[in-house]
Design an enzyme around this catalytic site. Structure first.
Site, mmCIF file in Angstrom:
data_model
loop_
_atom_site.group_PDB
_atom_site.id
_atom_site.type_symbol
_atom_site.label_atom_id
_atom_site.label_comp_id
_atom_site.label_asym_id
_atom_site.label_seq_id
_atom_site.Cartn_x
_atom_site.Cartn_y
_atom_site.Cartn_z
ATOM 1 N N ARG A 110 0.907 -1.253 -0.323
ATOM 2 C CA ARG A 110 -0.371 0.125 0.038
ATOM 3 C C ARG A 110 0.820 1.233 0.097
ATOM 4 N NH1 ARG A 110 -1.750 -4.597 -0.499
ATOM 5 N NH2 ARG A 110 -4.012 -4.940 -0.547
ATOM 6 N N GLY A 150 2.098 9.465 6.806
ATOM 7 C CA GLY A 150 3.159 9.504 6.141
ATOM 8 C C GLY A 150 3.004 10.396 5.253
ATOM 9 N N GLU A 185 -1.760 8.041 13.721
ATOM 10 C CA GLU A 185 -0.031 7.602 14.935
ATOM 11 C C GLU A 185 -0.845 7.614 16.205
ATOM 12 O OE1 GLU A 185 -0.442 9.444 12.452
ATOM 13 O OE2 GLU A 185 1.649 10.028 11.415
ATOM 14 N N GLU A 206 1.394 13.393 5.167
ATOM 15 C CA GLU A 206 2.784 14.692 5.307
ATOM 16 C C GLU A 206 3.836 14.550 3.760
ATOM 17 O OE1 GLU A 206 4.656 14.062 9.378
ATOM 18 O OE2 GLU A 206 4.353 11.991 8.937
HETATM 19 C C1 1HE Z 1 1.724 -1.746 5.899
HETATM 20 C C2 1HE Z 1 1.398 -0.401 6.035
HETATM 21 C C3 1HE Z 1 2.072 -0.121 6.743
HETATM 22 C C4 1HE Z 1 -0.210 -1.476 4.969
HETATM 23 N N1 1HE Z 1 3.466 -0.324 7.106
HETATM 24 N N2 1HE Z 1 2.581 -2.929 6.375
HETATM 25 N N3 1HE Z 1 -0.078 4.212 8.710
HETATM 26 C C5 1HE Z 1 -1.174 3.424 9.262
HETATM 27 O O1 1HE Z 1 -0.983 3.270 10.410
HETATM 28 C C6 1HE Z 1 -1.835 2.266 8.115
HETATM 29 C C7 1HE Z 1 -1.999 0.984 8.429
HETATM 30 N N4 1HE Z 1 -2.554 0.696 6.980
HETATM 31 C C8 1HE Z 1 -3.812 0.124 7.169
HETATM 32 O O2 1HE Z 1 -4.222 0.916 7.664
HETATM 33 C C9 1HE Z 1 -4.336 -0.372 5.955
HETATM 34 O O3 1HE Z 1 -2.867 -1.402 5.304
HETATM 35 C C10 1HE Z 1 -4.918 0.887 4.546
HETATM 36 C C11 1HE Z 1 -6.305 1.673 4.624
HETATM 37 C C12 1HE Z 1 -3.625 1.471 4.460
HETATM 38 C C13 1HE Z 1 -5.140 -0.898 3.499
HETATM 39 O O4 1HE Z 1 -6.275 -1.457 3.836
HETATM 40 P P1 1HE Z 1 -5.702 -2.486 3.097
HETATM 41 O O5 1HE Z 1 -6.863 -3.310 2.883
HETATM 42 O O6 1HE Z 1 -5.983 -1.918 1.248
HETATM 43 O O7 1HE Z 1 -4.234 -3.688 2.942
HETATM 44 P P2 1HE Z 1 -3.649 -3.877 3.544
HETATM 45 O O8 1HE Z 1 -4.598 -5.872 3.292
HETATM 46 O O9 1HE Z 1 -4.213 -3.894 5.623
HETATM 47 O O10 1HE Z 1 -2.243 -4.209 4.159
HETATM 48 C C14 1HE Z 1 -1.646 -4.702 2.293
HETATM 49 C C15 1HE Z 1 -0.633 -5.277 3.237
HETATM 50 O O11 1HE Z 1 0.753 -4.098 3.327
HETATM 51 C C16 1HE Z 1 -0.808 -5.967 4.337
HETATM 52 O O12 1HE Z 1 0.428 -6.653 4.322
HETATM 53 P P3 1HE Z 1 0.813 -7.743 3.675
HETATM 54 O O13 1HE Z 1 2.439 -8.514 4.102
HETATM 55 O O14 1HE Z 1 0.438 -9.181 5.269
HETATM 56 O O15 1HE Z 1 0.158 -8.627 2.476
HETATM 57 C C17 1HE Z 1 0.474 -4.495 5.267
HETATM 58 O O16 1HE Z 1 0.742 -4.739 6.715
HETATM 59 C C18 1HE Z 1 0.917 -3.639 4.544
HETATM 60 N N5 1HE Z 1 1.308 -2.763 5.359
HETATM 61 N N6 1HE Z 1 -0.212 -0.295 5.251
HETATM 62 C C19 1HE Z 1 3.827 -1.557 6.309
HETATM 63 N N7 1HE Z 1 2.189 1.147 7.372
HETATM 64 C C20 1HE Z 1 7.573 9.862 9.578
HETATM 65 S S1 1HE Z 1 5.756 9.232 11.256
HETATM 66 C C21 1HE Z 1 4.407 9.068 10.302
HETATM 67 C C22 1HE Z 1 3.542 8.271 11.109
HETATM 68 C C23 1HE Z 1 2.690 6.919 10.080
HETATM 69 O O17 1HE Z 1 2.815 7.524 9.243
HETATM 70 S S2 1HE Z 1 2.121 6.349 11.110
HETATM 71 C C24 1HE Z 1 0.362 6.202 9.727
HETATM 72 C C25 1HE Z 1 1.723 4.196 9.983
#
Ligand code: 1HE
Length: 269
Positions: A37, A120, A143, A123
């Site tokens: 993603r 991010g 976050e 951001e």
């Molecule tokens: C990830 C990440 C990630 C997905 N880091 N691997 N960001 C978040 O807290 C958002 C976290 N992600 C989500 O809430 C959802 O993944 C989404 C809404 C973005 C998309 O959902 P969906 O159903 O399309 O995908 P999914 O099944 O959740 O994810 C598909 C794969 O992407 C899955 O990996 P897989 O190996 O199981 O297939 C997920 O683990 C992976 N994935 N998002 C790592 N963020 C400089 S500081 C900034 C601070 C922040 O950005 S905090 C916010 C972090």
């Protein structure tokens, strides 16, 4: 850089999570890690820094977009596990450096947003100069629920776009804003049907690419600083910038074109 880095079509060294191509005077940079993603790992952030530090010579605007169903899921959370405080500061500084290159780089940046634009990812979007949203876009700062905090310049840029109160609400309550809400609050200035964001972004980027380079420079480098300075300094900065721009041969030629009936008229669209 690591072995996984490949040479892309326009000769910049980019990791596989980023692809670049050129359409005329517009360079298109795409987050290309849809299976995760478009989560932003260190390699991707370094690639963004590399690209915006030296965009292709003939690019006069950059279009930033994401592959797959989401623009970006934000920070790659798998990289967070073992970081101590000092490493955390270095990591945040890396993001700051990279996104400063986006905001204060050589050419304006148009971002096309769709699906999740979170953490991010939001951001990064905030560092662009023009934002286009497809109706599928949604914005969140998860976050709070992850026990972390913004680290990619979000607390500097987002309050200027949407206000401190909204940003507090987003982090504290995990609130998600829709594309329409984002448009109403000024986070984006264009909204399109799903699948149409790229074409709209490209059209805008192509227009921006035809502006005089000094005008684009003034908008990117002088305007945000003038807006943040005290009025007395701001007026002086504006007088200097406008006199520099209008003294440029490009401005003289464009003014002559208009006065001799060759220049484009302003229209209602
Ligand atoms: C990830 C990440 C990630 C997905 N880091 N691997 N960001 C978040 O807290 C958002 C976290 N992600 C989500 O809430 C959802 O993944 C989404 C809404 C973005 C998309 O959902 P969906 O159903 O399309 O995908 P999914 O099944 O959740 O994810 C598909 C794969 O992407 C899955 O990996 P897989 O190996 O199981 O297939 C997920 O683990 C992976 N994935 N998002 C790592 N963020 C400089 S500081 C900034 C601070 C922040 O950005 S905090 C916010 C972090």
């Amino acid at each position: 850089m690591k072995e996984s880095v490949v040479k892309d079509k326009i000769g910049t060294l980019l990791p596989p999570s980023l692809t670049a191509e050129q359409q005329g005077n517009v360079a298109v940079l795409r987050l290309n890690r849809p299976q995760k993603r478009n989560a932003l790992d260190d390699e991707t952030i370094l690639g963004i820094e590399t690209f915006f530090s030296a965009p292709p010579e003939d690019a006069r605007c950059v279009l930033l977009c994401g592959e797959g169903v989401h623009f970006s899921a934000g920070l790659d959370l798998t990289e967070l596990k073992e970081r101590d405080v000092t490493q955390g500061i270095a990591h945040s500084s890396l993001w700051h450096r990279a996104f400063e290159r986006v905001q204060f780089g050589k050419v304006p940046v148009v971002a096309v947003l769709h699906g999740a634009v979170v953490g991010g990812g939001l951001e990064l979007a905030a560092a662009a100069h023009v934002r286009v949203a497809e109706h599928s876009a949604y914005y969140a700062l998860p976050e709070g629920s992850r026990g972390i905090y913004v680290g990619g310049g979000g607390s500097v840029r987002l309050p200027r776009l949407i206000g401190v109160a909204r940003m507090m609400d987003m982090i504290l309550t995990g609130r998600t804003y829709s594309a329409e809400e984002g448009q109403a609050m000024g986070l984006t200035t264009y909204i399109t049907e799903p699948g149409k964001g790229f074409a709209k972004g490209l059209e805008l980027a192509q227009h921006i690419a035809t502006n005089a380079p000094l005008t684009n420079f003034a908008v990117m480098q002088a305007l945000p600083r003038t807006a943040e300075s005290d009025p007395t300094t701001g007026y002086a900065m504006e007088a200097l910038m406008s006199s520099i721009a209008q003294a440029d041969p490009e401005a003289k030629a464009r003014l002559r074109d208009f006065l001799e009936k060759r220049g484009r008229k302003v229209t209602r669209d």
